[in-house]
Design a protein around this motif. Structure first.
Motif, mmCIF file in Angstrom:
data_model
loop_
_atom_site.group_PDB
_atom_site.id
_atom_site.type_symbol
_atom_site.label_atom_id
_atom_site.label_comp_id
_atom_site.label_asym_id
_atom_site.label_seq_id
_atom_site.Cartn_x
_atom_site.Cartn_y
_atom_site.Cartn_z
ATOM 1 N N THR A 45 0.846 -1.191 0.000
ATOM 2 C CA THR A 45 0.000 0.000 0.000
ATOM 3 C C THR A 45 0.886 1.248 0.000
ATOM 4 O O THR A 45 2.107 1.150 0.091
ATOM 5 N N LYS A 53 -1.596 -0.364 -3.743
ATOM 6 C CA LYS A 53 -2.986 -0.322 -3.311
ATOM 7 C C LYS A 53 -3.233 0.784 -2.279
ATOM 8 O O LYS A 53 -2.302 1.375 -1.753
ATOM 9 N N ALA A 67 -10.125 3.569 -2.965
ATOM 10 C CA ALA A 67 -10.080 2.198 -3.453
ATOM 11 C C ALA A 67 -11.356 1.826 -4.193
ATOM 12 O O ALA A 67 -12.442 2.335 -3.898
ATOM 13 N N THR A 92 -12.502 -4.538 -5.264
ATOM 14 C CA THR A 92 -11.150 -5.098 -5.099
ATOM 15 C C THR A 92 -10.701 -5.139 -3.653
ATOM 16 O O THR A 92 -9.635 -5.687 -3.358
ATOM 17 N N ASP A 124 -7.415 -1.888 -4.819
ATOM 18 C CA ASP A 124 -6.815 -1.170 -5.934
ATOM 19 C C ASP A 124 -7.356 0.256 -6.009
ATOM 20 O O ASP A 124 -8.501 0.525 -5.635
#
Length: 981
Positions: free
Chosen positions: A245, A464, A500, A504, A531
């Motif tokens: 992330t 992410k 996000a 996902t 994502d």
């Protein structure tokens, strides 16, 4: 609206970049990519790469949504032990009288400890498990420590308080941090609770490493900001974290440790992105081999597209820490690795040193005078028009030797990461992928996908977004499991709010921390990741200014590596041929190797309880290094008239991972034997399971006692209360050991001269225990040698040693998948033990009642590599625990339950990644585990009384005990090796 993402990965040799358009599906959105040598000032390289990307793609600057940089700068500074980039650190412990024998960095490699850890101040403060202060913090003490630290010219300070992650009321670390800034404003302050969670030693280690690279991190990230600012990009700058992330640049400057494993993570995530182009790899477990300029990283990519995570406790450069990182094996092989031919042996060697970012001036192919792995790869692949006469001078024999050596190095690394013998697909990425052959032993296929050379930059570009919820909840009316589900939904919503794409988002981490002795309260932490969603509006954040933390003498210049950042392999102990030392008196003289194996075995025999032996292990090892001798004798060698002492810890194992001992064990023994007026001849552990398994040896080796330790104990495992012992099972419910004493290490001691029964004595001490921090040392009164031989569960130190050796041997041979079978063989074979379950922890519930951790862990059948499990492992397994695991209950697909094991038999949960035991305080969502059942000693199972006090009904469960198998007496190390030494 910005739609493009720029990813940059700064390696030791090359700086790679990609510009990604996720809306463009035919080529997976890669609009531009660029690779160039890392510059001496890495900010110049970042700027050059981004300029090249923008010129190639020819896009409007307003369309760039973000720039994300991945870097190995910070972890390399630690791996290389570079004192030019590591600042000295002082630690202030809020601990009162506790933890003083286990000083900071006690378990670090000596060279790294000498560079970083310069001072520790022990002051009042810290919390008990119930949230009450061990002692009040005092500003005068902190002011005095600041004067000392400032005089030593140390500017990085770690504050570590006992149970600080659970401190929401007193906020001791925060107050002390404020006082440090008041009395020493030039200092950088790191609060341990902001770096990691419960686990005193591991949290402190992580905080120290974070502190030592703060000045270098500020300078580095400031240089990254300066590199982006002139490009007029109106988008945020992120740094990638260990878990894949992103972290805003300025926050990364305060918590650089969160980026330590971002390099391998970027490559793994980039590889997952590229694997989707190879359709048959889309839902398959595979190994990613990332060959860079100085090192090669090998990791496992799961079908989820996420890297396999390392064990609950991980190591960086020999330092234990307790936060999640990808499970990666690094070797010193890269495109810049220097190739030599030894004049003495005529053998060819590769690395570990590398020319690094100087490859384009120093390697043969670029007109330099140093032979590198890239040069030999060029020759091996017969690439025309590259290089000069230096290449032509290399013999065919040398090229063949080079190719064989590279193949061997890669095959060893691949084999070390596999958990079974079957071949597995291997995905080659990194600029050095050219070094690898097209076939490798252990690989079912070797795939080099398009854009593999910039997989790390792709991983940075697609990093992410996360959302974390950290809340206090009331568990009075609802189960923690139900509350965790609600909080998981909140974490998903927060990740979506942060950008996000909802479909996902997955739950990445979940921790449930009960606030012990605060009724019906728990802290729940849930982290969700997903994502980036390019379909919605993107917030434009103004460019970051230069860091406002002041100037520093730490230059952002990459040091020319004299060796690879990867650890150099050292000769390993030949475990199979190792023999412990048993002298002519039939005394087993414990070595550091023996102690390490015994410690491993003790935690497995602890059946989830007893507390981790690790703090006691490093304390005893330090005693041995200072001259203490640990002697173990066989029970059969005790004289009938011998006086045998007994000691151990009493209370919740959750305490022991935070509140490291003071001198309470010796204080309790001293009370007993001062009262009696004589000294013991030997000492025996109360229980072999967990940390108490080492207490007998700690006491025996202490200056106060200096007596041998009996190879045995009163339980053969761990039990939550000290009346659940074989003397009570075999000798009746009376007071067997008087006088008995407890001590809390904080000046509170109790001596009981008489009592009606061991059970009543336990209840009396338990009443006091809850007011003494939920953990005390207990010294039981003496036992004669004759009674000891009647009651003892024999050879349990030997058994712990054999289990630990089996685990170590499986690790050394890269056969962790066989660790369960190896342990079973050591505890008596398939008639005495079995694998009960294999799967993943999907929920944990805990609460603390009268000093014990009660709860339940639920597992779902699953293979670590998402491959098909044997038929017997299906459905779920539920394990209720009270400090220790009590029963194992299988749940089939229809919800039908069946008890498959129960106390007094041992139910042991081990980490599937490394074979280590996982204690009940360490159970957490997502861990892959193996559950073993081991038949208990006949000292428990041969009588109704033994089942009554040690079986499931003793824990309030309406379950009939059914033995797992046939008990086999553990083999004595003393008996086996006395005749061979």
């Amino acid at each position: 609206m910005g739609i493009y993402r720029i990813g940059v990965d700064v390696g030791g040799t090359n700086t790679d970049g990609v510009l990604l358009d996720p809306s463009c599906s035919p080529d997976k959105g890669i609009r531009a990519w660029h690779k160039s040598p890392t510059t001496q000032d890495p900010s110049h390289g970042i700027q050059n790469v981004i300029k090249a990307l923008l010129e190639t793609a020819k896009i409007d600057l307003q369309e760039v949504a973000s720039v994300t940089v991945g870097t190995t700068h910070f972890i390399n500074a630690v791996l290389e032990k570079d004192q030019n980039r590591l600042a000295p650190v002082a630690v202030i412990r809020l601990c009162g009288p506790f933890s003083r024998d286990v000083y900071p960095a006690i378990d670090w490699p000596e060279d790294l400890r000498n560079i970083v850890c310069k001072y520790c101040g022990f002051v009042d403060g810290g919390l008990e498990i119930d949230g009450e202060p061990i002692g009040d913090i005092k500003e005068s003490q902190i002011a005095a420590e600041c004067r000392i630290i400032e005089h030593m010219q140390i500017k990085c300070i770690v504050v570590n308080g006992i149970f600080s992650p659970s401190d929401f009321i007193h906020k001791q670390e925060e107050q002390v941090g404020g006082w440090i800034r008041k009395h020493y404003p030039e200092a950088d302050v790191v609060l341990s609770k902001e770096v990691a969670n419960l686990g005193f030693i591991e949290r402190e280690n992580a905080a120290i490493l974070n502190a030592c690279i703060l000045p270098f991190a500020r300078s580095t990230i400031s240089s990254f900001e300066r590199a982006v600012a002139p490009l007029h990009l109106r988008c945020p700058l992120f740094i990638t974290q260990n878990d894949g992330t992103i972290l805003p640049a300025r926050l990364a400057a305060h918590l650089p440790i969160r980026t330590f494993s971002s390099g391998p993570t970027n490559s793994m995530c980039g590889a997952a992105f590229l694997a989707k182009k190879v359709n048959e790899l889309d839902k398959e477990t595979l190994l990613v081999v990332d060959i860079g300029g100085t090192s090669t990283d090998v990791g496992m990519l799961l079908p989820s597209g996420l890297p396999r995570q390392a064990a609950a406790v991980t190591e960086v450069s020999g330092v234990r820490m307790n936060f999640s990182c990808p499970d990666v094996k690094s070797i010193a092989l890269g495109g810049g690795s220097i190739v030599r031919k030894s004049s003495s042996s005529a053998r060819l060697t590769i690395g570990p040193d590398s020319v690094g970012y100087d490859i384009q001036t120093r390697a043969w192919v670029f007109g330099g005078n140093i032979s590198t792995a890239t040069d030999y790869a060029v020759i091996a692949h017969r690439l025309e028009g590259i290089g000069d006469a230096s290449l032509a001078a290399v013999s065919e024999e040398s090229v063949h030797e080079y190719t064989s050596l590279v193949t061997q190095m890669l095959e060893r690394a691949i084999d070390s990461m596999k958990t079974r013998d079957a071949d597995i697909p291997v995905l080659l990425v990194g600029g050095g992928a050219i070094l690898a052959p097209d076939k490798l032993k252990g690989a079912s296929r070797v795939i080099k996908p398009e854009y593999s050379g910039v997989a790390n930059a792709i991983g940075a570009a697609i990093a992410k977004v996360s959302g974390t919820i950290d809340v206090m909840v009331n568990t009075a009316d609802r189960a923690t499991h139900s509350l965790s589900e609600d909080i998981s939904i909140m974490a998903v919503d927060k990740a979506v709010k942060n950008g996000a794409s909802r479909e996902t988002v997955k739950i990445a981490e979940m921790d449930v921390i009960p606030l012990n002795y605060i009724a019906n309260k728990s802290r729940i932490i849930v982290k969700a990741i997903g994502d980036f969603d390019f379909s919605g509006p993107i917030s434009i954040i103004p460019p970051l200014d230069e860091c406002d933390e002041g100037t520093t003498d730490y230059e952002v210049v990459l040091k020319k590596p004299s060796r690879s950042a990867a650890e150099v392999d050292r000769p390993a102990l030949d475990i199979a041929s190792y023999k412990p030392l048993v002298n002519s008196k039939r005394e087993w003289i414990i070595s550091e190797t023996d102690l390490e194996w015994i410690s491993t075995g003790c935690y497995i025999l602890g059946t989830g309880g007893g507390g981790t032996p690790y703090p006691h292990f490093i304390r005893l090892r330090e005693m041995m290094r200072k001259g203490a001798v640990v002697r173990v004798i066989s029970p059969e060698d005790l004289a009938d008239s011998a006086i045998v002492a007994c000691g151990g810890g009493k209370g919740s194992p959750t305490v022991t991972i935070e509140k490291l001992p003071a001198n309470e064990q010796v204080e309790a023994q001293r009370m007993v034997y001062d009262q009696l007026g004589y000294k013991p001849d030997a000492v025996i552990a109360l229980e072999i399971g967990g940390g108490n398994g080492l207490q007998g040896m700690l006491l025996g080796a202490s200056n106060n006692m200096d007596v041998p330790t009996v190879d045995g104990d009163w339980m053969g495992r761990a039990y939550p209360v000290s009346w659940q012992i074989t003397p009570v099972a075999l000798g009746g419910d009376k007071a067997h050991f008087l006088p008995t004493a407890i001590a809390d290490g904080n000046g509170n001691n109790m001596l009981l001269l008489s009592g009606a029964s061991e059970k009543l004595i336990e209840r009396i001490f338990r009443a006091a225990l809850s007011e003494m921090g939920s953990h005390v040392a207990c010294a039981k009164g003496p036992c004669s040698g004759k009674k000891t031989k009647e009651y003892v569960v024999e050879n349990t130190i030997s058994l712990a040693w054999r289990i630990g050796r089996a685990v170590a041997l499986c690790r050394a041979n890269n056969q962790i998948d066989n660790v369960a079978e190896a342990i079973i063989e050591e505890v008596g074979g398939k008639q005495s033990a079995k694998v009960l379950f294999q799967g993943k922890i999907i929920s944990v519930e805990r609460k603390t009642v009268k000093g014990h951790v009660h709860g339940e862990v639920l597992l779902s059948a699953s293979d670590i590599n998402n491959e098909e499990l044997p038929a017997e492992f299906s459905g779920k397994l539920k394990i209720p625990f009270k400090n220790e695991n009590i029963v194992a209950i299988a749940i089939d697909g229809n919800g039908q339950e069946e008890v498959v094991a129960s106390v007094p038999d041992l139910i042991c949960v081990c980490d599937a990644l490394n074979g280590q035991a996982i204690g009940t305080p360490e159970y957490r969502y997502g861990l892959f585990v193996i559950v073993l059942g081991i038949q208990a000693s006949e000292k428990w199972t041969s009588s109704r009384r033994g089942i009554e006090i040690g079986g499931p009904k003793a824990f309030g469960l309406d379950v009939e005990y059914r033995p797992l198998g046939v008990f086999r007496k553990p083999r004595s190390v003393i008996q086996e090796f006395a005749t061979t030494n």
